[in-house]
Design a protein around this motif. Structure first.
Motif, PDB file in Angstrom:
ATOM      1  N   ASP A   8       0.843  -1.190   0.000  1.00 22.70           N
ATOM      2  CA  ASP A   8       0.000   0.000   0.000  1.00 22.70           C
ATOM      3  C   ASP A   8       0.886   1.250   0.000  1.00 22.70           C
ATOM      4  O   ASP A   8       1.553   1.541   0.994  1.00 22.70           O
ATOM      5  CB  ASP A   8      -0.902  -0.001   1.237  1.00 22.70           C
ATOM      6  CG  ASP A   8      -1.840   1.202   1.281  1.00 22.70           C
ATOM      7  OD1 ASP A   8      -1.773   2.042   0.374  1.00 22.70           O
ATOM      8  OD2 ASP A   8      -2.628   1.295   2.242  1.00 22.70           O
ATOM      9  N   TYR A  10       0.141   4.306   0.360  1.00 23.54           N
ATOM     10  CA  TYR A  10      -0.238   5.299   1.362  1.00 23.54           C
ATOM     11  C   TYR A  10       0.285   4.932   2.747  1.00 23.54           C
ATOM     12  O   TYR A  10       0.512   5.812   3.584  1.00 23.54           O
ATOM     13  CB  TYR A  10      -1.752   5.499   1.376  1.00 23.54           C
ATOM     14  CG  TYR A  10      -2.221   6.330   0.218  1.00 23.54           C
ATOM     15  CD1 TYR A  10      -2.070   7.713   0.238  1.00 23.54           C
ATOM     16  CD2 TYR A  10      -2.745   5.741  -0.921  1.00 23.54           C
ATOM     17  CE1 TYR A  10      -2.465   8.497  -0.834  1.00 23.54           C
ATOM     18  CE2 TYR A  10      -3.140   6.510  -2.007  1.00 23.54           C
ATOM     19  CZ  TYR A  10      -3.001   7.884  -1.957  1.00 23.54           C
ATOM     20  OH  TYR A  10      -3.381   8.649  -3.036  1.00 23.54           O
ATOM     21  N   GLY A  40      -0.082   1.287  -8.239  1.00 22.28           N
ATOM     22  CA  GLY A  40      -1.151   2.207  -7.865  1.00 22.28           C
ATOM     23  C   GLY A  40      -1.612   2.952  -9.096  1.00 22.28           C
ATOM     24  O   GLY A  40      -0.934   2.936 -10.139  1.00 22.28           O
ATOM     25  N   ASP A  44      -2.423   7.965  -7.233  1.00 22.20           N
ATOM     26  CA  ASP A  44      -1.597   7.438  -6.145  1.00 22.20           C
ATOM     27  C   ASP A  44      -0.123   7.735  -6.403  1.00 22.20           C
ATOM     28  O   ASP A  44       0.598   8.204  -5.517  1.00 22.20           O
ATOM     29  CB  ASP A  44      -1.788   5.926  -6.006  1.00 22.20           C
ATOM     30  CG  ASP A  44      -3.170   5.551  -5.500  1.00 22.20           C
ATOM     31  OD1 ASP A  44      -3.848   6.426  -4.940  1.00 22.20           O
ATOM     32  OD2 ASP A  44      -3.558   4.373  -5.655  1.00 22.20           O
TER      33      ASP A  44
END
Length: 296
Positions: A8, A10, A40, A44
């Motif tokens: 991920d 983030y 992503g 992103d």
């Protein structure tokens, strides 16, 4: 979080942000660069490159910063934060050509660049001004603020300590206020609170110091006192829209939505920015009030 969700981006952005707040710039850069290797969508990836570019700019690595920021803009145009950062880098490159500027003009440009957190321009202007006119207490304070904006907190603390004015000097209030802001960026709201209290004791009409004192109290969960401080700030002159915004935020946190809406509406009226933070928070509060009415 990065161990639970290693893919991920983030999660890695959050880790990088935490490193930056701790002054661990190399670790932040590693986290951001790793995030660029993860999958992503374009938005992103743009966010990842934007964070990397801003981090590199804060380290005054302008060439690498420009590359990362331009990549972010390629992935997700228009990206206002990235555009502003690239404008800052471009402006910094032109600073050396400002030989015709007077000392007053150069000082005004420098003060504005530091105030607006234009990292690259401020760094270049600091170098030019110091070379031409030498050091002064006011210049030392600007340099300390600039270091804090770059999240170079250890250096900023040393710089603030080195330029501390005597209690009777006029610069003392500004020094207390900006050191308090720096401590807030470091997450040290308790020590920032004491600095803002000393600032308003010395200058009871310093609206921004009252506002930041209220914000500090709210961050520490001292909501009742924060509301009283911020109500007082709304009676002063200058930056009253900020006082109403912080008051609205504090009241929202206390779930006093109707009072929060009144304060935020006043902030929007004074600020006249329909897309600003006050307008966004007001929309949230009005939504909460509508849901409550439906529940009844």
């Amino acid at each position: 979080l990065t161990q639970l969700e290693p893919g991920d981006p983030y999660a890695w952005l959050s880790l990088g942000g935490a490193y930056e707040r701790a002054g661990r710039h190399r670790d932040a850069e590693i986290a951001y660069r790793h995030a660029t290797t993860l999958e992503g969508d374009a938005d992103d990836q743009a966010s990842v490159y934007a964070h990397l570019g801003l981090a590199l700019r804060d380290q005054l690595r302008f060439g690498e910063a420009k590359e990362a920021l331009e990549r972010a803009l390629e992935l997700s145009p228009p990206y206002s934060l990235v555009e502003e950062a690239l404008d800052d880098l471009q402006a910094a490159a032109l600073v050396e050509s400002s030989s015709e500027a007077s000392e007053t003009e150069l000082w005004d440009r420098l003060s504005d660049a530091v105030h607006d957190e234009e990292i690259a321009s401020a760094a270049a202007l600091l170098n030019v001004f110091t070379t031409r006119y030498g050091e002064s207490p006011a210049l030392a304070l600007l340099r300390a603020r600039h270091l804090s904006h770059r999240r170079a907190f250890a250096e900023a603390e040393a710089a603030f300590s080195a330029c501390e004015p005597h209690p009777e000097q006029p610069l003392r209030v500004l020094w207390l206020y900006h050191l308090g802001r720096s401590r807030q960026r470091m997450g040290r709201s308790d020590t920032a609170e004491q600095l803002f209290r000393e600032a308003v004791d010395l200058r009871p009409d310093h609206t921004l110091a009252w506002i930041e004192l209220g914000a500090c109290l709210a961050q520490q969960g001292k909501q009742d006192e924060a509301v009283q401080i911020l109500l007082h700030a709304t009676t002063l002159e200058g930056d009253v829209d900020e006082a109403y915004l912080e008051l609205g935020l504090a009241l929202r946190a206390m779930l006093r939505f109707e009072e929060a809406a009144v304060a935020l509406d006043k902030a929007v009226e004074l600020d006249s920015d329909d897309s600003g933070e006050a307008a966004q928070v007001l929309e949230d509060v009005c939504g909460a009030l509508a849901l409550l009415e439906q529940g009844h």
